[in-house]
Scaffold this motif. Sequence first.
Motif, PDB file in Angstrom:
ATOM      1  N   ASP A 196      14.489  -3.303  -2.776  1.00  7.76           N
ATOM      2  CA  ASP A 196      13.641  -4.408  -2.333  1.00  7.76           C
ATOM      3  C   ASP A 196      13.254  -4.222  -0.867  1.00  7.76           C
ATOM      4  OD1 ASP A 196      14.033  -5.640  -4.864  1.00  7.76           O
ATOM      5  OD2 ASP A 196      15.971  -6.374  -4.166  1.00  7.76           O
ATOM      6  N   ILE A 251      -0.829  -1.364  -1.913  1.00  8.26           N
ATOM      7  CA  ILE A 251       0.119  -2.468  -1.785  1.00  8.26           C
ATOM      8  C   ILE A 251       0.226  -3.220  -3.114  1.00  8.26           C
ATOM      9  CG2 ILE A 251       0.435  -4.741  -0.717  1.00  8.26           C
ATOM     10  CD1 ILE A 251      -0.529  -3.471   1.904  1.00  8.26           C
ATOM     11  N   PHE A 252      -0.898  -3.401  -3.778  1.00 10.98           N
ATOM     12  CA  PHE A 252      -0.856  -4.054  -5.085  1.00 10.98           C
ATOM     13  C   PHE A 252      -0.009  -3.246  -6.073  1.00 10.98           C
ATOM     14  CE2 PHE A 252      -2.630  -4.673  -9.358  1.00 10.98           C
ATOM     15  CZ  PHE A 252      -2.347  -6.012  -9.521  1.00 10.98           C
ATOM     16  N   VAL A 296       5.327  -1.573   2.465  1.00 13.72           N
ATOM     17  CA  VAL A 296       4.148  -2.421   2.614  1.00 13.72           C
ATOM     18  C   VAL A 296       3.856  -2.665   4.093  1.00 13.72           C
ATOM     19  CG1 VAL A 296       3.298  -4.779   2.250  1.00 13.72           C
ATOM     20  CG2 VAL A 296       4.288  -3.499   0.354  1.00 13.72           C
ATOM     21  N   TRP A 348       7.487  -3.253  -7.903  1.00 17.77           N
ATOM     22  CA  TRP A 348       8.641  -4.042  -7.480  1.00 17.77           C
ATOM     23  C   TRP A 348       8.835  -5.239  -8.411  1.00 17.77           C
ATOM     24  CZ3 TRP A 348       8.823  -9.181  -6.112  1.00 17.77           C
ATOM     25  CH2 TRP A 348      10.056  -9.631  -5.672  1.00 17.77           C
ATOM     26  N   PHE A 349       7.753  -5.907  -8.788  1.00 14.88           N
ATOM     27  CA  PHE A 349       7.819  -7.081  -9.643  1.00 14.88           C
ATOM     28  C   PHE A 349       8.448  -6.734 -10.993  1.00 14.88           C
ATOM     29  CE2 PHE A 349       5.861 -10.099 -12.637  1.00 14.88           C
ATOM     30  CZ  PHE A 349       6.226 -11.297 -12.034  1.00 14.88           C
ATOM     31  N   TRP A 372       3.612  -3.681  -5.158  1.00 18.26           N
ATOM     32  CA  TRP A 372       4.072  -5.004  -5.541  1.00 18.26           C
ATOM     33  C   TRP A 372       4.311  -5.094  -7.047  1.00 18.26           C
ATOM     34  CZ3 TRP A 372       1.730  -8.797  -8.629  1.00 18.26           C
ATOM     35  CH2 TRP A 372       2.418 -10.007  -8.665  1.00 18.26           C
ATOM     36  N   MET A 373       3.404  -4.529  -7.833  1.00 18.28           N
ATOM     37  CA  MET A 373       3.579  -4.579  -9.283  1.00 18.28           C
ATOM     38  C   MET A 373       4.816  -3.795  -9.728  1.00 18.28           C
ATOM     39  SD  MET A 373       1.483  -6.627 -10.602  1.00 18.28           S
ATOM     40  CE  MET A 373       1.824  -6.256 -12.300  1.00 18.28           C
ATOM     41  N   ALA A 431      10.615  -1.478  -0.598  1.00 20.52           N
ATOM     42  CA  ALA A 431       9.274  -1.945  -0.971  1.00 20.52           C
ATOM     43  C   ALA A 431       8.651  -2.740   0.169  1.00 20.52           C
ATOM     44  CB  ALA A 431       9.348  -2.790  -2.233  1.00 20.52           C
ATOM     45  N   ALA A 432       9.419  -3.636   0.776  1.00 20.76           N
ATOM     46  CA  ALA A 432       8.897  -4.437   1.890  1.00 20.76           C
ATOM     47  C   ALA A 432       8.569  -3.563   3.091  1.00 20.76           C
ATOM     48  CB  ALA A 432       9.903  -5.508   2.268  1.00 20.76           C
ATOM     49  N   TRP A 441      -4.765  -1.787   0.518  1.00 21.67           N
ATOM     50  CA  TRP A 441      -4.512  -2.988  -0.274  1.00 21.67           C
ATOM     51  C   TRP A 441      -4.338  -2.658  -1.754  1.00 21.67           C
ATOM     52  CZ3 TRP A 441      -2.427  -7.162   1.288  1.00 21.67           C
ATOM     53  CH2 TRP A 441      -2.602  -7.584   2.603  1.00 21.67           C
TER      54      TRP A 441
END
Length: 63
Positions: free
Chosen positions: A11, A42-43, A18, A49-50, A46-47, A14-15, A39
């Motif tokens: 986590d 980053i998307f 970004v 990581w999600f 984020w996906m 990932a942060a 961007w």
Amino acid sequence: MVSPPPLDRYDAAAALSVGCLLVVAYLLVPNPTVQYAVWLTIFCVWMAWFVFFGAKWLYGVDR
């Protein structure tokens, strides 16, 4: 209700990635094309990581 798992090094990675991408896009190479590409990246981060966090939360996947 089950509480979410604690944040771990993935986590934080990932942060941090970004944050580094935003620094590159807005401070080092302030170009609209680079910002758009950042961007999109980053998307994608984020996906990923999600999905990883959701799987860890729902199924207890710890790698």
